[in-house]
Design a protein around this motif. Structure first.
Motif, PDB file in Angstrom:
ATOM      1  N   VAL A 180       0.850  -1.188   0.000  1.00 51.99           N
ATOM      2  CA  VAL A 180       0.000   0.000   0.000  1.00 51.99           C
ATOM      3  C   VAL A 180       0.883   1.235   0.000  1.00 51.99           C
ATOM      4  CG1 VAL A 180      -1.820   1.265   1.198  1.00 51.99           C
ATOM      5  CG2 VAL A 180      -1.787  -1.242   1.282  1.00 51.99           C
ATOM      6  N   PRO A 181       0.938   1.982  -1.089  1.00 56.24           N
ATOM      7  CA  PRO A 181       1.716   3.217  -1.096  1.00 56.24           C
ATOM      8  C   PRO A 181       1.174   4.207  -0.068  1.00 56.24           C
ATOM      9  CG  PRO A 181       1.158   2.544  -3.336  1.00 56.24           C
ATOM     10  CD  PRO A 181       0.369   1.680  -2.410  1.00 56.24           C
ATOM     11  N   ALA A 182       2.061   5.064   0.448  1.00 56.28           N
ATOM     12  CA  ALA A 182       1.652   6.027   1.468  1.00 56.28           C
ATOM     13  C   ALA A 182       0.541   6.944   0.968  1.00 56.28           C
ATOM     14  CB  ALA A 182       2.867   6.849   1.907  1.00 56.28           C
ATOM     15  N   ALA A 183       0.548   7.271  -0.317  1.00 52.61           N
ATOM     16  CA  ALA A 183      -0.470   8.167  -0.861  1.00 52.61           C
ATOM     17  C   ALA A 183      -1.856   7.531  -0.868  1.00 52.61           C
ATOM     18  CB  ALA A 183      -0.079   8.592  -2.274  1.00 52.61           C
ATOM     19  N   MET A 184      -1.929   6.202  -0.796  1.00 60.55           N
ATOM     20  CA  MET A 184      -3.223   5.508  -0.814  1.00 60.55           C
ATOM     21  C   MET A 184      -3.604   4.958   0.554  1.00 60.55           C
ATOM     22  SD  MET A 184      -2.768   3.265  -4.305  1.00 60.55           S
ATOM     23  CE  MET A 184      -1.949   3.922  -5.748  1.00 60.55           C
ATOM     24  N   ALA A 185      -2.823   5.269   1.574  1.00 62.34           N
ATOM     25  CA  ALA A 185      -3.041   4.644   2.883  1.00 62.34           C
ATOM     26  C   ALA A 185      -4.430   4.919   3.439  1.00 62.34           C
ATOM     27  CB  ALA A 185      -1.970   5.145   3.860  1.00 62.34           C
ATOM     28  N   GLU A 186      -4.951   6.101   3.204  1.00 60.52           N
ATOM     29  CA  GLU A 186      -6.252   6.440   3.787  1.00 60.52           C
ATOM     30  C   GLU A 186      -7.414   5.856   2.998  1.00 60.52           C
ATOM     31  OE1 GLU A 186      -8.849  10.438   5.000  1.00 60.52           O
ATOM     32  OE2 GLU A 186      -6.716  10.602   4.500  1.00 60.52           O
ATOM     33  N   ASP A 187      -7.294   5.814   1.661  1.00 59.29           N
ATOM     34  CA  ASP A 187      -8.413   5.368   0.827  1.00 59.29           C
ATOM     35  C   ASP A 187      -8.471   3.855   0.642  1.00 59.29           C
ATOM     36  OD1 ASP A 187      -9.293   7.937   0.495  1.00 59.29           O
ATOM     37  OD2 ASP A 187      -8.243   8.243  -1.409  1.00 59.29           O
ATOM     38  N   ALA A 188      -7.333   3.181   0.757  1.00 54.58           N
ATOM     39  CA  ALA A 188      -7.293   1.733   0.488  1.00 54.58           C
ATOM     40  C   ALA A 188      -7.812   0.951   1.686  1.00 54.58           C
ATOM     41  CB  ALA A 188      -5.872   1.316   0.119  1.00 54.58           C
ATOM     42  N   PRO A 218       3.033  -2.681  -5.554  1.00 51.89           N
ATOM     43  CA  PRO A 218       2.095  -1.744  -4.939  1.00 51.89           C
ATOM     44  C   PRO A 218       0.749  -1.764  -5.648  1.00 51.89           C
ATOM     45  CG  PRO A 218       3.569  -0.563  -6.397  1.00 51.89           C
ATOM     46  CD  PRO A 218       4.029  -1.992  -6.410  1.00 51.89           C
ATOM     47  N   LEU A 219      -0.279  -1.315  -4.970  1.00 49.23           N
ATOM     48  CA  LEU A 219      -1.560  -1.076  -5.619  1.00 49.23           C
ATOM     49  C   LEU A 219      -1.363  -0.056  -6.729  1.00 49.23           C
ATOM     50  CD1 LEU A 219      -3.825  -0.683  -2.448  1.00 49.23           C
ATOM     51  CD2 LEU A 219      -3.544  -2.742  -3.838  1.00 49.23           C
ATOM     52  N   ALA A 220      -1.974  -0.290  -7.892  1.00 48.90           N
ATOM     53  CA  ALA A 220      -1.851   0.670  -8.984  1.00 48.90           C
ATOM     54  C   ALA A 220      -2.637   1.939  -8.671  1.00 48.90           C
ATOM     55  CB  ALA A 220      -2.329   0.049 -10.292  1.00 48.90           C
ATOM     56  N   ARG A 221      -3.868   1.773  -8.192  1.00 47.91           N
ATOM     57  CA  ARG A 221      -4.653   2.925  -7.749  1.00 47.91           C
ATOM     58  C   ARG A 221      -5.902   2.440  -7.033  1.00 47.91           C
ATOM     59  NH1 ARG A 221      -9.078   4.889 -11.096  1.00 47.91           N
ATOM     60  NH2 ARG A 221      -9.254   3.592 -12.977  1.00 47.91           N
ATOM     61  N   VAL A 222      -6.446   3.330  -6.224  1.00 47.30           N
ATOM     62  CA  VAL A 222      -7.740   3.087  -5.591  1.00 47.30           C
ATOM     63  C   VAL A 222      -8.797   3.671  -6.509  1.00 47.30           C
ATOM     64  CG1 VAL A 222      -9.193   3.543  -3.590  1.00 47.30           C
ATOM     65  CG2 VAL A 222      -6.747   3.109  -3.281  1.00 47.30           C
ATOM     66  N   VAL A 223      -9.667   2.826  -7.028  1.00 47.23           N
ATOM     67  CA  VAL A 223     -10.691   3.278  -7.976  1.00 47.23           C
ATOM     68  C   VAL A 223     -11.655   4.228  -7.299  1.00 47.23           C
ATOM     69  CG1 VAL A 223     -12.569   2.522  -9.478  1.00 47.23           C
ATOM     70  CG2 VAL A 223     -10.472   1.164  -9.320  1.00 47.23           C
TER      71      VAL A 223
END
Length: 688
Positions: free
Chosen positions: A57-65, A110-115
């Motif tokens: 989980v990238p730090a930028a996605m920690a809240e949404d993932a 890493p996750l590519a993105r949170v949709v």
């Protein structure tokens, strides 16, 4: 070493290869400070990949993932010598949980993105989908495609309405006609979870009764879900609920709604804005919070069996969900299935029926006649009706509309030789020939090829006769017999919702019967042999269900309502119709299934494919103890295909082991790179 052992070793090798080839993260990726691992269900409906995969989980996605959200991940990529990802296609997935660490030793991709940060896969929905996949030998990804609708960003960006407070407990209304009806509603309103098999009375009141059951569950502070077989039934219950509770307390999830509207309604349920849902097949997965009632109407209708893999049945999904969430169950219908009768026989559910006096007061008069009755006058011969049916229709047309149920759609859906009665078949693919109209040449119902120069291969005759007469031909004949009476048709091409209460002839195929204002004056159920003679274990049960559905639209006997069924009077379903006793018919059928060891007393699966594919799968299958294999035997197939089917039967309690064994055998076939497809159905609805 046996072939099964070799397949098992190859399967283990494939799984280890998949595990080691998971996409790896590029060097220097900054990960989330807490719970940096996301366990993801990748949306790939492949049996050998029916497992979770770990991603960083990238730090930028920690809240949404968060668990339950949709994500995009790369699957099948590798890390090159430079530390960069190479290859790997993007796939949809769902975060199942967040973890502090992974059991995989290598670096994680890493996750590519949170949709979307919207949580659409709740823990309860995940448990249900996993249970359904295991029961039907399918994959979790395939079940989730049935359970979670596609995302629409505009609908997701809109706020859902605020939830309304629970309504007051409803009055019993027409439930008072059932001795246990008020007590059932009272139990729901008290927050309990009663379980009942409901044999509904004939007449138009069952939508209001479902609405009152839903309202009682809401009054008890819990949610409610009602699943119906088609959009017309949904519309009737929708109107009844709106009239009882007003707008805003329930939502509709049906296939005829657009994708965006359906997702908007689904989100309102997922967010807790609405706690009552009615809909068709897929609505059984609706994420209703604190579910208190699961109602399934007409569970014997084939629409409740999903045509998509892994082919779950609404009734069985509802029972799994009720057990997991502690919800009440209401299996209702004008008829009773053998599965429902078994629930009553085992004490899992209680019967919810009216007394015989009430049934007799509301049911129409039932008359029986065979289609070999020769006492016909000229008009009856023109309409191919026995004289009793013709006279009943003529008399009823002075008081209102008459319903004629015809088992087959089309004009002449089956043709045969006029001399020797050999079925007429296509010279190209051997499919059955049909006639689309009085002035059109016969054509193949499989490949569509017209047959302008047909002759019988057995006797050489060039003359054809109708083997089965369809709804359009019946309408044509009746129009000639009753020239001054309007004739309306309702079938797959155009289904009527209602017809006026004025005299008219309404020709309908089973399931397409429209409502008549004030009820029909009479109904004629034609060609009963076409339903009773089907080579299917459920032929009698299905014939009775279709007849009861039509007969329930007719006025009571006290108001002159009459139903004429053209079938062998001594047949058990015909006698059950005469007595209006679907529960007794189902109980007798259940007793026979016990003797024959057929479902639902046993668990069964069908395996269908080419002869070689079926043989390959059976060779790899590790059967549970005490399993029986019936067949394989040839099955009808179109377009020159050669198919076989085998039935596998196990004792009660071993259904899960059978499903697991079938799934493992399919994975082993994939490991051996066996290309031919095999169709597996657990508890198939049709057993020929």
């Amino acid at each position: 070493m046996s072939s099964t052992d070799g397949a098992g070793e190859q399967l283990a090798f494939i799984r280890e290869t998949v595990r080691r080839s998971r996409p790896r993260a590029a060097r220097g990726t900054e990960l989330a400070a807490e719970l940096p691992v996301a366990r993801v269900l990748v949306d790939k409906g492949v049996l050998s990949l029916d497992q979770y995969f770990d991603y960083a989980v990238p730090a930028a996605m920690a809240e949404d993932a968060r668990p339950g959200v949709r994500v995009r991940v790369r699957f099948g990529a590798r890390v090159g010598a430079s530390g960069r990802r190479e290859g790997g296609a993007l796939h949809d997935g769902y975060v199942v949980e967040r973890l502090a660490s992974s059991d995989y030793a290598g670096p994680l991709a890493p996750l590519a993105r949170v949709v979307s940060p919207e949580c659409v896969l709740t823990p309860a929905l995940l448990r249900l989908c996993r249970a359904v996949a295991d029961r039907y030998a399918g994959t979790l990804a395939d079940v989730l495609q049935l359970a979670v609708p596609p995302r629409h960003a505009r609908a997701e960006s809109e706020p859902s309405p605020a939830p309304l407070p629970p309504p007051p407990a409803p009055e019993p209304g027409s439930w008072a006609r059932y001795p246990q009806g008020p007590a059932f509603l009272g139990s729901l309103a008290a927050g309990h979870a009663p379980r009942a098999v409901w044999t509904a009375l004939p007449g138009p009141d069952w939508p209001q009764e479902i609405a009152r059951a839903v309202a009682a569950a809401l009054a008890g502070g819990r949610g409610a879900l009602a699943v119906l077989p088609d959009g017309r039934a949904v519309a009737r219950v929708d109107a009844a609920l709106t009239a009882l509770l007003g707008p805003g307390r329930h939502t509709v999830l049906a296939a005829d709604a657009g994708p965006e509207e359906r997702y908007r309604h689904w989100l309102a349920v997922s967010r807790g804005s609405v706690r009552a849902v009615i809909g068709t097949r897929a609505a059984v997965f609706a994420p209703v919070r604190d579910l208190g009632l699961l109602a399934v109407w007409s569970d014997g209708d084939s629409s409740h069996s999903d045509p998509n893999a892994p082919h779950p049945h609404v009734r069985e999904v509802a029972l799994l969900r009720a057990a997991d969430e502690g919800a009440g169950v209401l299996l209702g219908g004008l008829s009773t299935t053998v599965e429902a009768a078994q629930l009553v026989a085992t004490g899992w559910a209680r019967p919810l029926t009216a007394d015989r006096e009430t049934v007799r007061a509301l049911a129409p008069r039932i008359r029986t006649v065979t289609d070999h009755d020769q006492a016909r006058d000229a008009a009856a011969q023109a309409a191919r009706l026995p004289s009793v049916a013709w006279e009943t229709a003529r008399d009823a047309l002075t008081r209102g509309p008459v319903l004629i149920q015809v088992p087959r759609r089309g004009y002449l859906p089956r043709l045969a030789c006029g001399r020797c009665r050999t079925p007429a078949r296509c010279r190209r693919c051997a499919g059955p020939l049909e006639a689309g109209g009085a002035d059109t040449p016969p054509q193949c119902s499989w490949c569509g090829t017209p047959e302008t120069d047909w002759h019988c291969v057995e006797c050489g005759s060039f003359r054809m006769r109708a083997q089965v007469v369809g709804a359009r031909r019946t309408a044509e004949e009746l129009g000639k017999a009753f020239p001054r009476v309007p004739v309306r048709t309702s079938g797959r091409d155009a289904v009527l919702a209602t017809v006026p209460g004025t005299p008219s002839l309404v020709i309908a195929t089973p399931g397409a019967e429209p409502l008549a204002e004030g009820g029909y004056a009479a109904a004629l159920l034609l060609d009963g042999w076409a339903l009773l003679n089907r080579p299917d274990l459920r032929a009698g049960e299905e014939a009775l269900r279709r007849w009861l559905t039509a007969a329930a639209l007719v006025r009571p006997a006290g108001a002159g309502g009459t139903v004429v069924v053209v079938a062998e009077p001594t047949a058990r379903p015909v006698q059950a119709l005469v007595r209006w006793d679907p529960a007794g018919h189902a109980a007798t059928e259940l007793d026979e299934r016990v003797e024959l060891h057929f479902p639902p007393v046993s668990r069964m699966a069908s395996v269908t494919g080419s002869p070689q594919a079926v043989a390959d799968l059976l060779g790899l299958l590790r059967l549970p103890e005490g399993a029986d294999v019936l067949g394989p035997v040839p099955v009808p197939a179109g377009r020159g295909e050669e198919l076989e089917r085998a039935l596998i039967r196990v004792a009660p309690g071993r259904g899960a082991a059978l499903a697991a064994a079938l799934k493992a055998a399919q994975i082993a076939r994939m490991a051996l790179r066996t290309g031919e497809q095999v169709r597996i159905r657990v508890d198939p609805p049709d057993i020929g």
